[in-house]
Design a protein around this motif. Sequence first.
Motif, PDB file in Angstrom:
ATOM      1  N   THR A 165       0.831  -1.208   0.000  1.00  0.00           N
ATOM      2  CA  THR A 165       0.000   0.000   0.000  1.00  0.00           C
ATOM      3  C   THR A 165       0.863   1.254   0.000  1.00  0.00           C
ATOM      4  OG1 THR A 165      -1.739  -1.182   1.204  1.00  0.00           O
ATOM      5  CG2 THR A 165      -1.809   1.212   1.237  1.00  0.00           C
ATOM      6  N   MET A 166       1.916   1.280   0.814  1.00  0.00           N
ATOM      7  CA  MET A 166       2.815   2.428   0.858  1.00  0.00           C
ATOM      8  C   MET A 166       3.568   2.595  -0.460  1.00  0.00           C
ATOM      9  SD  MET A 166       6.066   3.081   3.386  1.00  0.00           S
ATOM     10  CE  MET A 166       6.969   1.747   2.570  1.00  0.00           C
ATOM     11  N   ASP A 167       4.095   1.497  -1.003  1.00  0.00           N
ATOM     12  CA  ASP A 167       4.851   1.588  -2.257  1.00  0.00           C
ATOM     13  C   ASP A 167       3.965   2.054  -3.411  1.00  0.00           C
ATOM     14  OD1 ASP A 167       7.051   0.696  -0.877  1.00  0.00           O
ATOM     15  OD2 ASP A 167       6.777  -1.411  -1.458  1.00  0.00           O
ATOM     16  N   ILE A 168       2.756   1.559  -3.475  1.00  0.00           N
ATOM     17  CA  ILE A 168       1.849   1.970  -4.553  1.00  0.00           C
ATOM     18  C   ILE A 168       1.504   3.460  -4.428  1.00  0.00           C
ATOM     19  CG2 ILE A 168      -0.489   1.668  -5.456  1.00  0.00           C
ATOM     20  CD1 ILE A 168      -0.216  -1.315  -4.763  1.00  0.00           C
ATOM     21  N   THR A 169       1.322   3.926  -3.183  1.00  0.00           N
ATOM     22  CA  THR A 169       1.018   5.354  -2.974  1.00  0.00           C
ATOM     23  C   THR A 169       2.168   6.227  -3.446  1.00  0.00           C
ATOM     24  OG1 THR A 169      -0.351   4.749  -1.073  1.00  0.00           O
ATOM     25  CG2 THR A 169       0.273   7.062  -1.301  1.00  0.00           C
ATOM     26  N   ASN A 170       3.423   5.820  -3.128  1.00  0.00           N
ATOM     27  CA  ASN A 170       4.588   6.582  -3.579  1.00  0.00           C
ATOM     28  C   ASN A 170       4.695   6.582  -5.103  1.00  0.00           C
ATOM     29  OD1 ASN A 170       5.637   7.471  -1.088  1.00  0.00           O
ATOM     30  ND2 ASN A 170       6.575   5.466  -0.712  1.00  0.00           N
ATOM     31  N   ASP A 171       4.415   5.431  -5.723  1.00  0.00           N
ATOM     32  CA  ASP A 171       4.450   5.370  -7.187  1.00  0.00           C
ATOM     33  C   ASP A 171       3.384   6.269  -7.809  1.00  0.00           C
ATOM     34  OD1 ASP A 171       6.515   3.658  -7.007  1.00  0.00           O
ATOM     35  OD2 ASP A 171       5.442   1.869  -7.713  1.00  0.00           O
ATOM     36  N   LEU A 172       2.216   6.292  -7.200  1.00  0.00           N
ATOM     37  CA  LEU A 172       1.166   7.162  -7.718  1.00  0.00           C
ATOM     38  C   LEU A 172       1.570   8.633  -7.605  1.00  0.00           C
ATOM     39  CD1 LEU A 172      -2.020   5.413  -6.279  1.00  0.00           C
ATOM     40  CD2 LEU A 172      -1.310   5.484  -8.672  1.00  0.00           C
ATOM     41  N   ALA A 173       2.210   9.001  -6.492  1.00  0.00           N
ATOM     42  CA  ALA A 173       2.661  10.380  -6.328  1.00  0.00           C
ATOM     43  C   ALA A 173       3.698  10.747  -7.389  1.00  0.00           C
ATOM     44  CB  ALA A 173       3.229  10.587  -4.931  1.00  0.00           C
ATOM     45  N   SER A 174       4.638   9.835  -7.645  1.00  0.00           N
ATOM     46  CA  SER A 174       5.645  10.092  -8.685  1.00  0.00           C
ATOM     47  C   SER A 174       4.996  10.226 -10.060  1.00  0.00           C
ATOM     48  CB  SER A 174       6.675   8.962  -8.698  1.00  0.00           C
ATOM     49  OG  SER A 174       7.326   8.858  -7.442  1.00  0.00           O
ATOM     50  N   MET A 175       4.011   9.405 -10.328  1.00  0.00           N
ATOM     51  CA  MET A 175       3.323   9.486 -11.614  1.00  0.00           C
ATOM     52  C   MET A 175       2.582  10.813 -11.759  1.00  0.00           C
ATOM     53  SD  MET A 175       1.878   5.575 -11.851  1.00  0.00           S
ATOM     54  CE  MET A 175       1.042   5.831 -13.408  1.00  0.00           C
TER      55      MET A 175
END
Length: 521
Positions: A165-175
């Motif tokens: 969940t944390m990793d996906i949130t960070n990836d979404l922020a970068s995107m």
Amino acid sequence: MNDQSTNFQDILEIIYRRKWVILIPLLLGALGSVYISMGVKPYYISSTLILVEHQKVPESYVTPTDTTPVATRLSTITQQIMSRTNLEKIIKEFNLYRGNEGDDLVWGMSRIKKYLGIDGGGKTSMEDAVEKMRDSIEVEVIGKTKRGGGDAFTISYQGADPTKTMDITNDLASMFIEENLKIREMNAEGTSVFLESELGKSREELEVKEDAIRKFKETNRGALPDQLDSNLRTLDRLQLELQSMRNDLRSAKDRKAALEDAIYNSGSENNEAVLLGPEVSLSANPVKELERLRSLLDQLLSTYTENYPDVQVVRSNIKQLEDKIAKTTEQESSGKNEDAKKGEIVKKAPSKKVIYSKRNMEILSIKSQINFYENRNSQLVKQIKRYEKRVEAVPGNEQKLADLKRGYSIMLRNYQSLKEKILDARLAENMEKKQKGERFRVIDPANHPEKPIYFSKYKIIMAGFLGGLGVGAGLAYLLEFLNPAFRKPEDFLGVIDPPVLATIPFYSSEPDVKKSAVNVS
């Protein structure tokens, strides 16, 4: 009070009669909610806070090409990031939604589908996984204004595994950050390309209009508005010169007529005078005329240029007279022998013949002047007509030229405006490429969720219980409505006119049969 007790008693009778219709949905709803509450797993939520930084260069120096409000731009970016292609990459990268092991929030519903045979019960399809992930992502603007702007926004994602969940949130922020930079840069480049294409079209239109103005001026040379004053002055001068020329012509004709009368009245020696006159006139008259023409040329050159028509006419007459004088000189040199032979005749000529010859010379000179005046008069008349036509054509040409210049000035302003906009667009494009414009910056990275979030099982069971009760009550009411019956004397009121004399209670013969069987035994 009696009516209320009666209604309540009716409701109790309906419940008693339709007790199974009410109890069966109630039990099914309660059992289903218990089943779902047992299958619901906890989930985790991770969120990140992103700040919207305004451009670092003041807008008074560089105007941005993208002035879309943050909320609108976020909506566009969200749609792009939540596209099927991007979400499939994330799902495959983190190996999400591979089965019904309870890593999503709708796990309980999937178990019901499997139990009812709606779902295949195997792995979750990619379409379902994409939809589940879309439902798990939430974007919220903070500090939203009436114009749709905002100072920051949050991105939240909920899932079953806290680390994922944390990793996906960070990836979404970068995107989101990369997509914002890409969109702003593309908008700036697109603006520059569009403005350059429009500038090319404007330049071509401006050149066409300039060529039209140039051709119009060449076609109407001498009849343009800015040449009106010059044409009027020239026309006045020509008219004065024409008047003076006519006066000179009239005076020359009068002098010629006077000389001819004098010769006619002088006697019979006119024939000799006529013979001697041309010989002397060839040597004397053209020189005086040449001097007069040269003097006139000097006067014209003091006012006009060499290309002026009058100057060119006078020069032509001077050249003709110079050629004539040269020929006369040659004839005189070749005719000396003949003059010697005629010497005796000349010596014998009386003084009157010389007078006659002088008068003949004057007549020839006057004739030459009359020819010059007539030629000059015709030239002046033609020039006056030409200048009058030019003056008459000025108003129409002025209107046409004004229309051409008006269109040209509009196109020129548009061209200059486009050039200024292109410079601004290029500055904005360089600013976006160097990331000096408005951009997103992560303030709070995605947190690692520690405490799971549970659904309340009691609320789920209560919801199932109330849902089953509502369905049962609705079915009971529907059956009562579709199957009406007379169950009390009050039900006949208003339906039949005769009064009710007696009521027969519900009678069952089974107890009596059993009782009679006991008595017989």
